[in-house]
Scaffold this active site. Structure first.
Site, short mmCIF file in Angstrom:
data_model
loop_
_atom_site.label_atom_id
_atom_site.label_comp_id
_atom_site.label_asym_id
_atom_site.label_seq_id
_atom_site.Cartn_x
_atom_site.Cartn_y
_atom_site.Cartn_z
CE LYS A 1 40.69 30.89 52.92
NZ LYS A 1 39.87 31.88 52.24
C1 LIG Z 1 40.05 34.65 58.25
C2 LIG Z 1 38.84 34.15 57.53
N1 LIG Z 1 37.87 33.54 58.22
C3 LIG Z 1 36.78 33.05 57.62
C4 LIG Z 1 36.62 33.15 56.26
C5 LIG Z 1 35.38 32.62 55.63
O1 LIG Z 1 35.63 31.54 54.78
P1 LIG Z 1 34.49 30.99 53.83
O2 LIG Z 1 34.52 31.85 52.59
O3 LIG Z 1 34.87 29.58 53.54
O4 LIG Z 1 33.20 31.11 54.55
C6 LIG Z 1 37.60 33.77 55.48
C7 LIG Z 1 37.44 33.87 54.04
O5 LIG Z 1 38.36 33.94 53.28
C8 LIG Z 1 38.75 34.29 56.13
O6 LIG Z 1 39.72 34.90 55.45
#
Ligand SMILES: Cc1ncc(COP(=O)(O)O)c(C=O)c1O
Length: 418
Positions: free
Chosen positions: A216
């Protein structure tokens, strides 16, 4: 057609092939983040403590929201948000099919069901038109609540996803939410920093979850942030993020702390460490600059690919600021003799990493087996899915890296024209 990239007949020899692999994503970590982590490691306090507290305050102020609660992933923030809103057994939550499984799995954790909806052709975001269709076709109002006609499940919430960092049409989604008395939990994993009509994502009035995963724009390795203006919601999320204990460890172990604590619910272990928060604080100070670089790369790709009919660049609506977490190029497969898998393989041979975001969830084994989704119910996602390829876009890319990507795309297109 400008520069040494792609076009009718790109000059293949101008940009030599890379001799090292260009990863699909790399974190942008400077000496400043390393110093900040070292200071925490030397401080004697490495789990949730003063760095997390400071990160939360700084993040809330940056977004323009009352509360920010740091957690160890966006998935955790989404889970806690739905839990705090009371989503549970027998409830239904509507979301986009073009997303990562995290968006949908959190409802399943709570015994609720995630029901998928097709996307808009231009942004690949949850389509408000399709959302209306699904609700009208599949739900009916009974005893004052909207229930699924077959399962009887209660319709509770919408979870929009700002795909790739392009904000959703939130006005349209809020209007549906109001009409059907639904909560909105914003999955802003891709949307830091992004804004819609001059307002930052995270400050639109609905609970929002951000991700600080390694790819990110702002990363803490793993991490996430829950944002809201609602005091009670923030309090519940904070409580449940740390075992349902009414006083966090920092307050108990600090010099002036008390040993006493009370478990008021069966919570989760979702807290962020001070080590991660220290990275996050430095990254937050650099976030605009990192976004600027992503923007410049997107502009360069747009410019280079605009005159190449074999590919389609991402479209951006006029009232948004895109976060450019991803740059999803779409292939015009009718003009190519190769499919997307081969296109990615050809990129790999030219030392360029690429990815696909996302395999639509209605196609995934767990969801299709459990709920029997039919591809015909997702015509846009089905049509677009075989076409999208995410190209590298991150602040550590040099001009030369960007050129090597445009040159590789040009080369592949030239070799594979139908
Ligand atoms: C659209 C979306 N939502 C949620 C997440 C979950 O993020 P995290 O890995 O911080 O839990 C991601 C992960 O890349 C994502 O692409």
């Amino acid at each position: 057609m400008k520069g040494p990239g792609v076009g009718a007949d790109p000059p293949r020899s101008v940009v030599p092939r890379r001799d090292t692999h260009l990863p699909f994503a790399l974190p942008d970590i400077t000496e400043e983040e390393i110093r900040a982590v070292t200071a925490v490691l030397r401080s004697g306090w490495i789990t949730t403590g003063p760095e997390v507290k400071a990160f939360e305050l700084e993040f809330a102020s940056y977004i323009g929201v009352t509360h920010a609660v740091a957690v160890n992933s966006c998935t955790a923030a989404l889970h806690l948000a739905l839990e705090a809103l009371g989503v549970g057994e027998g409830d239904e939550v509507l979301t986009s099919t073009v997303t990562f499984t995290a968006t949908a799995e959190v409802a399943e954790y709570l015994g609720a069901r995630s029901r998928f909806v097709d996307v808009e052709r231009d942004t690949l975001n949850l389509s408000s038109d399709r959302l209306r269709d699904v609700i009208a076709r599949e739900y009916a109002r009974r005893d004052g609540v909207w229930r699924h006609r077959d399962t009887g499940g209660r319709l509770r919430a919408i979870v929009p996803v700002h795909y790739a960092g392009h904000p959703c049409d939130m006005d349209a989604l809020f209007a549906i939410a109001e009409e059907y008395e639904l909560k909105v939990v914003d999955d802003a994993a891709h949307a830091l920093p992004a804004s819609l009509g001059g307002r930052r994502i995270g400050a639109l009035g609905c609970p929002t979850a951000f991700s600080f995963y390694a790819t990110k724009t702002l990363t803490t390795g793993e991490g996430g942030m829950f944002c809201t203006d609602d005091d009670a919601l923030a309090e519940r999320v904070r409580l449940m993020s740390l075992h349902g204990i009414n006083r966090d460890a920092w307050k108990r172990y600090a010099a002036d702390g008390s040993w006493s604590y009370e478990v008021v619910d069966a919570g989760y272990k979702y807290n962020l460490t001070d080590i991660a928060a220290a990275i996050g604080r430095v990254q937050l100070r650099r976030v605009e600059q990192m976004l600027e670089r992503r923007r410049a790369i997107a502009a360069r790709y747009d410019q280079e690919f605009a005159s190449v009919p074999e590919v389609e660049v991402p479209s951006v609506r006029s009232d948004v600021h895109h976060a450019w977490h991803l740059y999803p190029l779409r292939l015009n497969l009718k003009r190519l003799r190769i499919d997307r898998a081969r296109f990615i393989e050809e990129l790999r041979k030219r030392q360029i990493g690429a990815s696909v975001h996302f395999i639509p969830l209605h196609r995934q084994t767990f969801y299709s087996r459990r709920y029997g989704y039919q591809p015909v119910d997702f015509p846009v996602a089905e049509q677009e899915y075989p076409r999208f390829v995410s190209l590298p876009i991150y602040s550590r890319m040099s001009e030369r890296d960007v050129e090597s990507v445009t040159a590789a795309v040009g080369d592949i297109v030239q070799e594979s024209r139908a």
